[in-house]
Design a protein around this motif. Sequence first.
Motif, PDB file in Angstrom:
ATOM      1  N   ARG A 177      71.079 -85.218  18.465  1.00 24.66           N
ATOM      2  CA  ARG A 177      69.764 -85.664  18.014  1.00 24.66           C
ATOM      3  C   ARG A 177      69.979 -86.967  17.253  1.00 24.66           C
ATOM      4  N   VAL A 178      69.113 -87.934  17.490  1.00 21.37           N
ATOM      5  CA  VAL A 178      69.298 -89.276  16.951  1.00 21.37           C
ATOM      6  C   VAL A 178      68.245 -89.551  15.877  1.00 21.37           C
ATOM      7  N   ASP A 179      68.694 -89.977  14.699  1.00 23.37           N
ATOM      8  CA  ASP A 179      67.810 -90.277  13.577  1.00 23.37           C
ATOM      9  C   ASP A 179      67.450 -91.764  13.610  1.00 23.37           C
ATOM     10  N   ILE A 180      66.406 -92.077  14.357  1.00 22.98           N
ATOM     11  CA  ILE A 180      65.982 -93.478  14.536  1.00 22.98           C
ATOM     12  C   ILE A 180      65.525 -94.082  13.209  1.00 22.98           C
ATOM     13  N   GLU A 181      64.814 -93.315  12.396  1.00 25.00           N
ATOM     14  CA  GLU A 181      64.334 -93.841  11.106  1.00 25.00           C
ATOM     15  C   GLU A 181      65.514 -94.244  10.216  1.00 25.00           C
ATOM     16  N   ALA A 182      66.540 -93.409  10.136  1.00 24.17           N
ATOM     17  CA  ALA A 182      67.727 -93.746   9.335  1.00 24.17           C
ATOM     18  C   ALA A 182      68.432 -94.966   9.919  1.00 24.17           C
ATOM     19  N   GLU A 232      71.533 -96.176  20.575  1.00 22.30           N
ATOM     20  CA  GLU A 232      71.069 -97.309  19.778  1.00 22.30           C
ATOM     21  C   GLU A 232      69.797 -97.917  20.374  1.00 22.30           C
ATOM     22  N   CYS A 233      69.733 -97.952  21.688  1.00 23.76           N
ATOM     23  CA  CYS A 233      68.590 -98.583  22.353  1.00 23.76           C
ATOM     24  C   CYS A 233      67.327 -97.727  22.318  1.00 23.76           C
ATOM     25  N   LEU A 234      67.400 -96.538  21.739  1.00 24.19           N
ATOM     26  CA  LEU A 234      66.196 -95.748  21.475  1.00 24.19           C
ATOM     27  C   LEU A 234      65.354 -96.398  20.374  1.00 24.19           C
ATOM     28  N   SER A 235      65.976 -97.236  19.561  1.00 25.02           N
ATOM     29  CA  SER A 235      65.292 -97.930  18.473  1.00 25.02           C
ATOM     30  C   SER A 235      64.722 -99.249  18.982  1.00 25.02           C
ATOM     31  N   THR A 236      63.412 -99.395  18.923  1.00 21.83           N
ATOM     32  CA  THR A 236      62.800-100.661  19.329  1.00 21.83           C
ATOM     33  C   THR A 236      63.213-101.787  18.380  1.00 21.83           C
ATOM     34  N   LYS A 237      63.425-101.447  17.098  1.00 21.44           N
ATOM     35  CA  LYS A 237      63.889-102.444  16.128  1.00 21.44           C
ATOM     36  C   LYS A 237      65.260-102.975  16.545  1.00 21.44           C
ATOM     37  N   PHE A 238      66.156-102.082  16.960  1.00 19.57           N
ATOM     38  CA  PHE A 238      67.496-102.491  17.374  1.00 19.57           C
ATOM     39  C   PHE A 238      67.431-103.372  18.617  1.00 19.57           C
ATOM     40  N   VAL A 239      66.641-102.983  19.592  1.00 17.57           N
ATOM     41  CA  VAL A 239      66.536-103.759  20.831  1.00 17.57           C
ATOM     42  C   VAL A 239      66.047-105.175  20.526  1.00 17.57           C
ATOM     43  N   LYS A 240      65.026-105.287  19.704  1.00 17.73           N
ATOM     44  CA  LYS A 240      64.500-106.602  19.320  1.00 17.73           C
ATOM     45  C   LYS A 240      65.559-107.397  18.553  1.00 17.73           C
ATOM     46  N   LEU A 241      66.252-106.723  17.630  1.00 20.88           N
ATOM     47  CA  LEU A 241      67.272-107.378  16.824  1.00 20.88           C
ATOM     48  C   LEU A 241      68.429-107.879  17.686  1.00 20.88           C
ATOM     49  N   ILE A 242      68.849-107.089  18.648  1.00 20.68           N
ATOM     50  CA  ILE A 242      69.953-107.501  19.528  1.00 20.68           C
ATOM     51  C   ILE A 242      69.600-108.799  20.252  1.00 20.68           C
ATOM     52  N   TRP A 243      68.393-108.878  20.812  1.00 17.77           N
ATOM     53  CA  TRP A 243      67.999-110.111  21.496  1.00 17.77           C
ATOM     54  C   TRP A 243      68.005-111.295  20.538  1.00 17.77           C
TER      55      TRP A 243
END
Length: 176
Positions: free
Chosen positions: A78-83, A110-121
């Motif tokens: 289980r992935v804690d996206i908020e954390a 990691e790519c379940l997080s929209t924040k991470f995906v945007k940040l990576i780009w």
Amino acid sequence: MGKEKRNILISGLPGIGKTSLIKKLYQEIKDTNPIGFYTEEIRNEGQRKGFQLIGLNGHRTIFAHVLIESSYHVGKYRVDIEAFDKFLDSLNLKNSKKNLIIIDEIGKMECLSTKFVKLIWEILDSDNLVIATISHTDGGIKGKIKQREDVELFKMNLNNRESILNEILEIIKTTD
């Protein structure tokens, strides 16, 4: 690697040594003040139960675990996206000025997080040198990232996993 290639990606099968390489790399270059994070397994009685993220700034968080309550999951975890999103904020990756950025890893969880995906780009588009591990699969965003013209992709295997560290260190030395 030409000057236009500012992003180094390391791909390979799970367990091949990508995170170990990132840790060794960090030890070699830590005096240059890189920013970012790496992943460590959480084990109990010899079995992997989850993953924690270790920021190069000292921040830590549990990212995925078999016991976390979350609607997001990859396999048994289980992935804690908020954390994860709060952890990303603590790293201040977007505001980095010419720091080397280390990301372990660009993967399914990691790519379940929209924040991470945007940040990576955003960081791949920045002037910073980025060194990241990336899932060996090519679906979705991972495939698109690997196809970028500004990416140097190292495919790690049993034969080259020791030499990749030296190749990357040489690239770092010759980069502005």
